[in-house]
Design an enzyme around this catalytic site. Sequence first.
Site, PDB file in Angstrom:
ATOM      1  N   SER D  15       0.807  -1.221   0.000  1.00 37.69           N
ATOM      2  CA  SER D  15       0.000   0.000   0.000  1.00 37.69           C
ATOM      3  C   SER D  15       0.841   1.273   0.000  1.00 37.69           C
ATOM      4  CB  SER D  15      -0.942   0.024   1.209  1.00 37.69           C
ATOM      5  OG  SER D  15      -0.197   0.003   2.407  1.00 37.69           O
ATOM      6  N   ASP D 191      -0.354   5.497  12.234  1.00 37.23           N
ATOM      7  CA  ASP D 191      -0.225   4.063  12.494  1.00 37.23           C
ATOM      8  C   ASP D 191       1.218   3.584  12.339  1.00 37.23           C
ATOM      9  OD1 ASP D 191       0.141   4.122   9.773  1.00 37.23           O
ATOM     10  OD2 ASP D 191      -1.590   2.876   9.295  1.00 37.23           O
ATOM     11  N   HIS D 194       1.723   4.054   7.372  1.00 44.24           N
ATOM     12  CA  HIS D 194       1.335   4.799   6.171  1.00 44.24           C
ATOM     13  C   HIS D 194       1.694   6.261   6.329  1.00 44.24           C
ATOM     14  CE1 HIS D 194      -1.397   1.244   6.032  1.00 44.24           C
ATOM     15  NE2 HIS D 194      -1.074   1.297   4.771  1.00 44.24           N
TER      16      HIS D 194
END
Lengths: 215, 215, 215, 215, 215, 215, 215, 215
Positions: D15, D191, D194
């Site tokens: 991601s 977090d 990211h």
Amino acid sequence: MKIQPNSKLLMIGDSITDCGRGRPIGEAAFNALGDGYVNLINAFLTASSPAARLRIINMGVGGNTVRDLAARWNSDVIALNPEWLSIMIGINDVWRQFDARLQTETHISLEEYGHTLEGLIRTVQPQLRGLVLMTPFFIEPNRSDPMRAMMDQYGAVVRELAQRYGAILVDTQAAFDSVLTTLHPMALANDRVHPNTTGHMILARAFLKAVDYVW
Amino acid sequence: MKIQPNSKLLMIGDSITDCGRGRPIGEAAFNALGDGYVNLINAFLTASSPAARLRIINMGVGGNTVRDLAARWNSDVIALNPEWLSIMIGINDVWRQFDARLQTETHISLEEYGHTLEGLIRTVQPQLRGLVLMTPFFIEPNRSDPMRAMMDQYGAVVRELAQRYGAILVDTQAAFDSVLTTLHPMALANDRVHPNTTGHMILARAFLKAVDYVW
Amino acid sequence: MKIQPNSKLLMIGDSITDCGRGRPIGEAAFNALGDGYVNLINAFLTASSPAARLRIINMGVGGNTVRDLAARWNSDVIALNPEWLSIMIGINDVWRQFDARLQTETHISLEEYGHTLEGLIRTVQPQLRGLVLMTPFFIEPNRSDPMRAMMDQYGAVVRELAQRYGAILVDTQAAFDSVLTTLHPMALANDRVHPNTTGHMILARAFLKAVDYVW
Amino acid sequence: MKIQPNSKLLMIGDSITDCGRGRPIGEAAFNALGDGYVNLINAFLTASSPAARLRIINMGVGGNTVRDLAARWNSDVIALNPEWLSIMIGINDVWRQFDARLQTETHISLEEYGHTLEGLIRTVQPQLRGLVLMTPFFIEPNRSDPMRAMMDQYGAVVRELAQRYGAILVDTQAAFDSVLTTLHPMALANDRVHPNTTGHMILARAFLKAVDYVW
Amino acid sequence: MKIQPNSKLLMIGDSITDCGRGRPIGEAAFNALGDGYVNLINAFLTASSPAARLRIINMGVGGNTVRDLAARWNSDVIALNPEWLSIMIGINDVWRQFDARLQTETHISLEEYGHTLEGLIRTVQPQLRGLVLMTPFFIEPNRSDPMRAMMDQYGAVVRELAQRYGAILVDTQAAFDSVLTTLHPMALANDRVHPNTTGHMILARAFLKAVDYVW
Amino acid sequence: MKIQPNSKLLMIGDSITDCGRGRPIGEAAFNALGDGYVNLINAFLTASSPAARLRIINMGVGGNTVRDLAARWNSDVIALNPEWLSIMIGINDVWRQFDARLQTETHISLEEYGHTLEGLIRTVQPQLRGLVLMTPFFIEPNRSDPMRAMMDQYGAVVRELAQRYGAILVDTQAAFDSVLTTLHPMALANDRVHPNTTGHMILARAFLKAVDYVW
Amino acid sequence: MKIQPNSKLLMIGDSITDCGRGRPIGEAAFNALGDGYVNLINAFLTASSPAARLRIINMGVGGNTVRDLAARWNSDVIALNPEWLSIMIGINDVWRQFDARLQTETHISLEEYGHTLEGLIRTVQPQLRGLVLMTPFFIEPNRSDPMRAMMDQYGAVVRELAQRYGAILVDTQAAFDSVLTTLHPMALANDRVHPNTTGHMILARAFLKAVDYVW
Amino acid sequence: MKIQPNSKLLMIGDSITDCGRGRPIGEAAFNALGDGYVNLINAFLTASSPAARLRIINMGVGGNTVRDLAARWNSDVIALNPEWLSIMIGINDVWRQFDARLQTETHISLEEYGHTLEGLIRTVQPQLRGLVLMTPFFIEPNRSDPMRAMMDQYGAVVRELAQRYGAILVDTQAAFDSVLTTLHPMALANDRVHPNTTGHMILARAFLKAVDYVW
């Protein structure tokens, strides 16, 4: 039929009456009567007697108790000058005592209910040609259910007021009861309060019979 | 607690179990257990015994009857190899007989219910370390209400099967009944079927007590 | 349990308390308590002691610091006349010093924090029957992490105020710490601040144990 | 700069690489590079050396582990015939062991990680002009945090493979570490995984320095 | 670098500056700088010099002309007390003369442009430590295009004002021109006004070079 | 007018033709002609000559090049049996060479363009009563702009093919050029490709004049 | 009433019948009968004769002509085994000849209409206990309007078929005509085709009178 | 053409004029003229005479009657200082008498219509260079339809006022009538009021012919 041609009939109440009506005024001209019994009554009357020119206005507001009606009585009833008026109120007055049992400030006691409703009737009756009082109802055949039992008490107040003031009575609870001998409440309303189209047809028929409407 | 550390517990049922779980597998890793009693049980177990490493999987599907469970038993239970299994089914089996009374092909008779449920138990039990059977329920204190009366019959089947197959019984109806002496159903579920968080807590507590969970 | 039957308990705080509660008042009657620890506590109390009639009100607001609490203390606490009050504040007071390090006007110093919180307590305590102070927390087991270290200082202020004013203390940080010996923070909250249901269950349990709730 | 004019550079990963890129191919022509470090690198190269005609393709997929890369290696790398390739994988391989600790089938062991990654490199290297290996990272300065400690192990594998196969190494963890002496992780990523734009700029700079890009 | 540590840099302008920034203040703390050159500059400065503690505020508003800046100068610049200020305005001042040719009341003449911009500078300069003036631009290589020709005149005013008031000049038009020898405008901005990320990188680099930023 | 009464006219092209038409067939019957020049032409013809019964079908597809037309020629033109056909293609064939300069596989060379277009004409002409060829255009008055210069080359191919095959030519570029002496491109199309209603009116007029439509 | 207790009545037609019904089967059990005349008929019958257990299924599909009915006759009628069937079709068969005059392939000639409808009747009648044929209608009092005139021809075919096959005829056009002496079409349907609730009540009444329903 | 170069033409009316225009002012500069006849007229004039610099402003408001125009005449006409003005009003004045027959307070009598419209003309004419009066219309060829008959009376008032005040008359009803000899109303407007693009083209052509526009 008891309602005279060219009359304006205002119907007030709670979410059962409201049913998504237009704002600020719910009126048939622009399909803004909602999709409950008020809309059905209008469709009946217009379909079978278009020349009678009966004008129906829906002033129901979801969640209302009789206390809320009193707060908007001048703007939402008196100022609109109806010739006929129907009132169906009381379901939330009772319901809050069961689903919001700790929020006692939202409960409307039987006494406040009767007193307030009577006051509203006295204020408006002089300017009316006809008044229809519809009992509140609970689609629950078990009369010993505490909420049904209490609803019956509130309905009795309406019955008494109808007699005292010469109003036409629509006993909606009786209308539902006669069907509940065959149907379970689940076939009419999951929450036993907000009916499907069949339930609204029951209400519309009860109203129309009470005003001597001929099919 | 009866459930051994490192076990995988699969919980299957209808919408009460489903509660918006993830697809195709509802599992805690990605917060996909839905927001009903399954999620609460997982939170209890993880919060108080994280070292036990209990893995919970939610395989509920809204609207399911026991006939639907049978159709997906292989893919949704057998193939997932749980050590423990809980089943709560039957509400829709009964409900359709009241809200869809004319659609008889959707009704599950008491006989089909018992027969099918027993078949499912026999198929899966050999591979399990523990089985929990939860009765269906109807949040209706009036035992002579036809839907409540019928639900009690279906619950009796579950009670009997639990005894016959040595499963742990969770009597959800009894758990609700003890609260209904104080609360009206409207305080737990408008439609007397889909509970609010308090209702799910009642289910979770009943389950946890049945497996000897220590708070 | 320490909280007396028929009490109104108001719970105030930041986003951990808020959790999507209803506006302007978050109250259980209409399922408006949000989906965090407040909702769980209400479900616990109603499920196991419905007759105690404990009324819970959630007045959390996401992003709040103690400075924000002070600004709405009159309307959101005093005017609502709770018998019991719980306060959990301080996470944003600390957090802004790390994620908005240059926006110093948003930082609440330890001094301002303690001073303001004490002022709020003094204002409200005379009208209360019970006060619960919950420490702020950071789901970070490394006590030398600067944000955790600072959070511990703010928590110490809460601990001290609880002692000084005879309030019930809920040491939320300790509750999380005991689980963090087994679980990595990632299993409770990606950002180590906003917990999943397991984290909220930890908060609810800590609160309930502090008020001597019996399961 | 090490990357030759007219080259096609394919960047693959999870991601962090994906960042909302276009599907099925993420390419700059239609602003489909996502909004992470890949997009920044393309903007740098096009802005300062438009005549070099470097073509960048983003093939990141959110949630991927090295096992997922292997499953799509033929279609997503080999078949696209890049001259240059960058790989940044491993964050989810480690992360699942902490946020999905019980779902062990989603965990990628250090051994599987190294073995699989090496296989991918061996398959593709013959057709490349240049290979860039980027370590996975965890924006956590505390090296004894279990997830950071494990990430360092996976990073060490990348470092070793870079040396063994003569690839250009981008030590993303080191790049973050040097900033973390000043900034708390909360200033880069809630977090710790990211990153915000500043974090992506750190990644882009580390990449560009490794390929001797001149500003 | 010319901008001193601990400075607050406010950047004002039109949609090129705005780029979806937060309201009412666009600031990095909550990722509210938009996604244009302001955001890139902040990422550069934070990534490479976190200890310098430069605080950037984006006060761009889409569609603004210099007349609009004047109307909000007090609230949006003066009241925020920046140490450094950058201004990039004029694109809409010119554009409206071509896409809204008949709406002459929206056109800002060269005279009004220069006069107003100078007034703004004089008002704010006494409270600044540094001022950066960025020319407006049109991503059109053909200098005889009427809109480009007019934009060059407005740019010349900025250049002159920078000299007169000792401001740092960022010649954005020159920065784009040097790339346009290789790239067609279509590779940077379909409408030759709103750039893609490459175009914003060109703006960010031009700004950073002007303030002697070291990569 | 050259188009005979009762004819079916199919108009094919790219996004300029498409303009949000219905799928799979864009036809006037259900207001599915989109909102570009095709819709205007239909409105003109129906408004002034309803008795001519001209049926117009819009088969434009956004983003198409001549290569895309070839791929759908059988299903989208031949199979629909039009008596008249108009083709406007080439804008994307050229545009990709400027906005996607590195994605050379999307570029259609002048040679491929001419060759393919001629092939399409030869395939369909035997079954037609009339063919209209519309040149591609670029709303850019500067003929030395590289994209305009290239578009003129592609337009020249269309002009030559019209002559070779006896088709009616609509020189859309000339139609725009005559207006561009007064208007800046910004008054017709921000990206100089997708026109506003004025631009589509220019296209419609050019088409109608070419087929000798009398107003 | 002519329809026997316990019958299943399937009602098929176009958008007037459909009215947003459920898919694939529109049935009252889940409030999926749409909100047109089918729903009203169901509400009437259930409200006044719940014990008759009449099951109604709505298989209308918007836009259908008799040709479309034929294409789905097996799956949507025969396979569902109704005891009673009502058909109201023809409005689109006529309408397309006026609003899509050039799309002649969508027109259903009078001959095709009669022929196809008769074929459908012959196929299904052997398995029915009762058949109801409802004429198509156009809410237009001017009988010389070309669309009204044509609709009357199609209605005459239905009248003739009803007689030939002994079906119950519902003359919907006559029902509307009697109201149109008082109301303008605008009071029933803006497009003279899709009625408001009053118009659907007219249809429901006409149907119920034809089957000797007693109010 | 009668309208002088450099004029500002304001067009006011109801939903036919409005057609989704921008608010508060509908003007071509930002494509805010809606998508009806006003937009078409602007496209015509700009496409064929860009040098005339005609500025068009759309001030239509859906649902307006002449009484509504009067209420906003100062702000929406006088204050905007147009040189030319067109008025098309009256459709709703008539329509309400048919679709809202009982809501007599919304009906505008012929007398009120003429009186009010004349007042508006007298107020504005002194400041105009030209006035265009467009009749209201009803797309109904049957002149004995009551709504058409009434509309013709209102149109006659417009015709008379045009003569009395020397205004240019656009007989929109006549323009539609000539097409209705070939087309059924359904081909232009389902509700015979809101036209499709062909209908708006008919309006635009009628207007343009009346002002001697040369194609």
